[in-house]
Design a protein around this motif. Structure first.
Motif, PDB file in Angstrom:
ATOM      1  N   LEU A 197      -2.499  -4.203   3.688  1.00 40.28           N
ATOM      2  CA  LEU A 197      -3.869  -4.184   4.168  1.00 40.28           C
ATOM      3  C   LEU A 197      -4.117  -5.436   4.988  1.00 40.28           C
ATOM      4  O   LEU A 197      -3.745  -6.531   4.587  1.00 40.28           O
ATOM      5  CB  LEU A 197      -4.809  -4.149   2.968  1.00 40.28           C
ATOM      6  N   ASP A 246      -7.204  -4.185  -8.984  1.00 39.13           N
ATOM      7  CA  ASP A 246      -7.653  -5.516  -8.657  1.00 39.13           C
ATOM      8  C   ASP A 246      -7.789  -5.649  -7.159  1.00 39.13           C
ATOM      9  O   ASP A 246      -6.817  -5.599  -6.436  1.00 39.13           O
ATOM     10  CB  ASP A 246      -6.806  -6.617  -9.324  1.00 39.13           C
ATOM     11  N   ASP A 247      -9.045  -5.707  -6.749  1.00 36.54           N
ATOM     12  CA  ASP A 247      -9.355  -5.995  -5.351  1.00 36.54           C
ATOM     13  C   ASP A 247      -8.515  -5.370  -4.261  1.00 36.54           C
ATOM     14  O   ASP A 247      -7.455  -5.864  -3.949  1.00 36.54           O
ATOM     15  CB  ASP A 247      -9.267  -7.493  -5.126  1.00 36.54           C
ATOM     16  N   VAL A 248      -8.999  -4.418  -3.639  1.00 36.01           N
ATOM     17  CA  VAL A 248      -8.327  -3.718  -2.529  1.00 36.01           C
ATOM     18  C   VAL A 248      -6.830  -3.776  -2.558  1.00 36.01           C
ATOM     19  O   VAL A 248      -6.201  -3.279  -3.395  1.00 36.01           O
ATOM     20  CB  VAL A 248      -8.771  -4.239  -1.151  1.00 36.01           C
ATOM     21  N   ALA A 284      -5.997   1.841   1.111  1.00 35.49           N
ATOM     22  CA  ALA A 284      -6.825   0.959   1.925  1.00 35.49           C
ATOM     23  C   ALA A 284      -6.252   0.807   3.328  1.00 35.49           C
ATOM     24  O   ALA A 284      -6.971   0.570   4.279  1.00 35.49           O
ATOM     25  CB  ALA A 284      -6.956  -0.399   1.263  1.00 35.49           C
ATOM     26  N   GLN A 339       0.827  -1.209   0.000  1.00 29.33           N
ATOM     27  CA  GLN A 339       0.000   0.000   0.000  1.00 29.33           C
ATOM     28  C   GLN A 339       0.857   1.253   0.000  1.00 29.33           C
ATOM     29  O   GLN A 339       0.518   2.242  -0.638  1.00 29.33           O
ATOM     30  CB  GLN A 339      -0.915   0.015   1.224  1.00 29.33           C
TER      31      GLN A 339
END
Lengths: 471, 160
Positions: free
Chosen positions: A444, B158-160, B128, A421
């Motif tokens: 995450l 693609d997805d979180v 996120a 992230q």
């Protein structure tokens, strides 16, 4: 297939339970207040009335609750006073878990929990009691990769890679679980107290003898408690991870576990953020490890488990083999790590020793007699600091960043590049002088982000990692 | 060591931070005043407590409004390129942050009364798992940057 269905009538029981649970504090406070005033009769009557009310409400809400599963979505209607209609489309569903509690099992029922991403409880769907076959059918129907017909899939099932845990390993897992650390700690504390008591009473022989007797029973008592706790730990892990089985389907992992409460979990592969290998300090000398995954989206209510266990206990050298079978996307467990430089060692030691040093100073000022125990503590933390320094390192290849670190347990975590992230490089003026900097990577996890640190990494390694992410 | 990012934040940030710091100084000043008062009227405190508090407050009075904003501004840099956002901040402990554009979930601008007085705005970037801020950009620049980032971040995720 597509007409609305009711839950099994047993759901009424769960409804009533839930109402009572919600009203628990209210009932307790009210009862305590009332009883002290001598209105016991009325309290009993009130509780009875409440029970009747809850049962009626439970029945009505069971009547009103219908669900309807179609290939594209699940549609739930519920609510007594305010009617709610909820549609959850198949694409949004993150996972479908089946749980069979002890109440469910005699009736062949199961609870179905349908989760969507995010922590909003309200968008999840919860079917508290349906027939087990029905649960399986819902799961099959809403599964992501429903490209095969259901029957065909069942027929093919034996070919999917599968792993189970045998009872011997499970016993080992229980015996070496972290709870033993707590026990050792307790033990240490008890012993330190005992030894502390002795010098004060040396001159009085009688007291000494009595004390020795008391000590003996105290030691036996402590030993017994420790053994009982340990046994409970083993029992706990037997119950929790008994009949553990993990199956790899094309796009998801399927885990079944539990002796009393049977739990089935589906983890879609795309939800996996990272894979970790944890060796706690008791397992590490035996070459044992635990494998877990970090996943996004919340499993409702379970805030305690930060990550989801893929396998309760495994030999370290079998880890790669396991990943090869079950999760080949993550099978590149590196053997060589770029470690932090020697000039980082002082930082690691100082950080670990900060608390013991403060304690030691305080001890010297206030109670000089216990300094010996604190010295032991000091040495333990010194070892920990050194172990942290020895463990800290990273490895990168095209797709993965692998970080090895230790807080108390040694952890190795494999992070795909596309799951990172953010990364941060942090340094203060001493760091800059020594060309060191700490590295922090955010991924995450269930509740929010998880941050993984490599403290005092070579400055040029940091630059390299940044470039690697940019690429 | 890696090159710091190129862009600086608005110079008026110093003024805004200074004003904020001055307003917040009310708290230590009030505490010091109270401690002196308590000592004189009730003999409630030992004499050195108000003295120490006074010294701390005095240092605070000099350092937080007149030095820290300047140092902070000097270190604050950011850079937005197609693929990522690169941020640097911190006075003694410097943090350099790299956020891949595709990980960004949303960008916000916000503005309190002090920032609005100097026509500044704060840009908040959320992934996120993390939240990052670029404080005190000129209003129009913040808006433009927000739109630019949301444009760049608008890739298939693609997805979180």
């Amino acid at each position: 297939m597509s007409n609305p269905k009711h839950l099994n009538p047993l759901a009424v029981v769960f409804n009533v339970f839930k109402s009572f649970k919600n009203a628990f504090y209210f009932i307790v406070t009210f009862s305590v207040l009332a009883i002290s005033d001598g209105f016991f009769k009325y309290v009993l009557l009130g509780i009875l009335g409440l029970a009747v009310l809850f049962i009626i409400l439970g029945i009505i809400s069971w009547r009103r609750f219908t669900y309807e599963v179609t290939p594209d979505q699940i549609h739930i209607k519920h609510g007594i006073f305010i009617r709610k209609d909820r549609y959850i489309s198949r694409n949004r569903i993150q996972s479908i878990d089946l749980t069979q509690g002890i109440i469910h099992r005699p009736f062949g029922l199961t609870k179905v929990e349908i989760e969507t991403a995010g922590n909003d409880r309200d968008v999840d769907a919860n079917l508290s009691a349906v027939r087990y076959n029905e649960g399986i059918r819902i799961q099959e129907m809403l599964k992501e990769n429903r490209n095969l017909a259901t029957e065909e899939k069942v027929a093919q099932e034996p070919e999917y890679p599968k792993r189970t845990v045998n009872n011997r390993d499970l016993l080992i897992a229980g015996a070496t679980s972290g709870s033993i650390g707590v026990i050792i700690g307790l033990f240490g504390l008890v012993f330190s107290q005992i030894e502390n008591l002795i010098p004060d009473h040396v001159y009085d022989v009688t007291t000494r003898w009595l004390l020795a007797q008391a000590l003996e029973s105290l030691v036996i008592f402590a030993l017994m408690i420790a053994i009982i706790l340990w046994g409970l730990g083993i029992l706990g892990s037997l119950i929790k991870y008994g009949k553990f089985q993990i199956i790899r389907y094309e796009k998801e992992l399927f885990i079944t576990r539990g002796l009393l409460e049977k739990k089935q979990m589906t983890i879609p592969l795309k939800r996996i953020q990272a894979v970790g290998i944890e060796e706690n300090f008791i397992r590490q000398p035996f070459g044992l490890a635990t494998i877990y995954v970090v996943i996004a989206g919340g499993e409702i209510g379970t805030t305690a488990d930060a990550h989801t266990l893929l396998f309760p206990v495994i030999r370290k050298r079998k880890v790669e083999e396991f990943l090869n079978d079950i999760l080949p996307e993550y099978n590149q467990v590196p053997h060589h790590y770029k470690r932090v430089p020697v000039r980082a060692l002082p930082y690691y030691l100082v950080r670990s020793l900060l608390i013991p040093i403060i304690l030691l100073i305080l001890a010297f000022i206030f109670t000089p007699t216990i300094w010996i125990y604190l010295t032991v503590l000091f040495l333990l933390f010194l070892t920990l600091g050194y172990a942290r320094y020895r463990t800290a390192g990273y490895h990168v290849d095209d797709q993965f960043l692998t970080v090895r670190f230790r807080v108390f347990n040694k952890e190795t975590i494999l992070i795909p590049k596309k799951r990172i992230q953010a990364i941060e490089v942090i340094h203060h003026f001493l760091h800059r002088k020594q060309e060191l900097a700490s590295f922090k990577v955010s991924i995450l996890s269930k509740q929010s982000g998880r941050q993984i640190w490599i403290k005092e990494l070579e400055q040029q390694d940091n630059d390299y990692l940044i470039k690697w992410l940019e690429r | 060591m890696r090159q710091p990012p190129k862009q600086r934040i608005a110079k008026d940030a110093i003024k805004a931070w200074r004003l904020t710091a001055l307003i917040l100084l009310i708290i230590p000043i009030a505490l010091t005043g109270a401690s002196w008062y308590l000592m004189y009227t009730f003999n409630f405190l030992v004499f050195w407590i108000p003295i120490v508090l006074s010294i701390i407050t005095l240092l605070d009075l000099i350092i937080t409004p007149f030095f820290i904003p300047k140092w902070r501004w000097r270190r604050w840099r950011y850079e937005v390129v197609d693929e990522e956002i690169y941020i640097q901040h911190g006075i003694l402990i410097v943090t350099q942050t790299l956020i891949p554009m595709i990980r960004i979930q949303h960008v916000d601008t916000k503005q309190g009364p002090i920032l609005s007085k100097y026509k500044l705005a704060t840009l908040t970037i959320t992934t996120a798992a993390t939240t990052h801020e670029i404080p005190a950009l000129p209003e129009n620049e913040a808006t433009e940057l927000r739109d630019l980032i949301s444009e760049l971040a608008r890739v298939e995720q693609d997805d979180v």
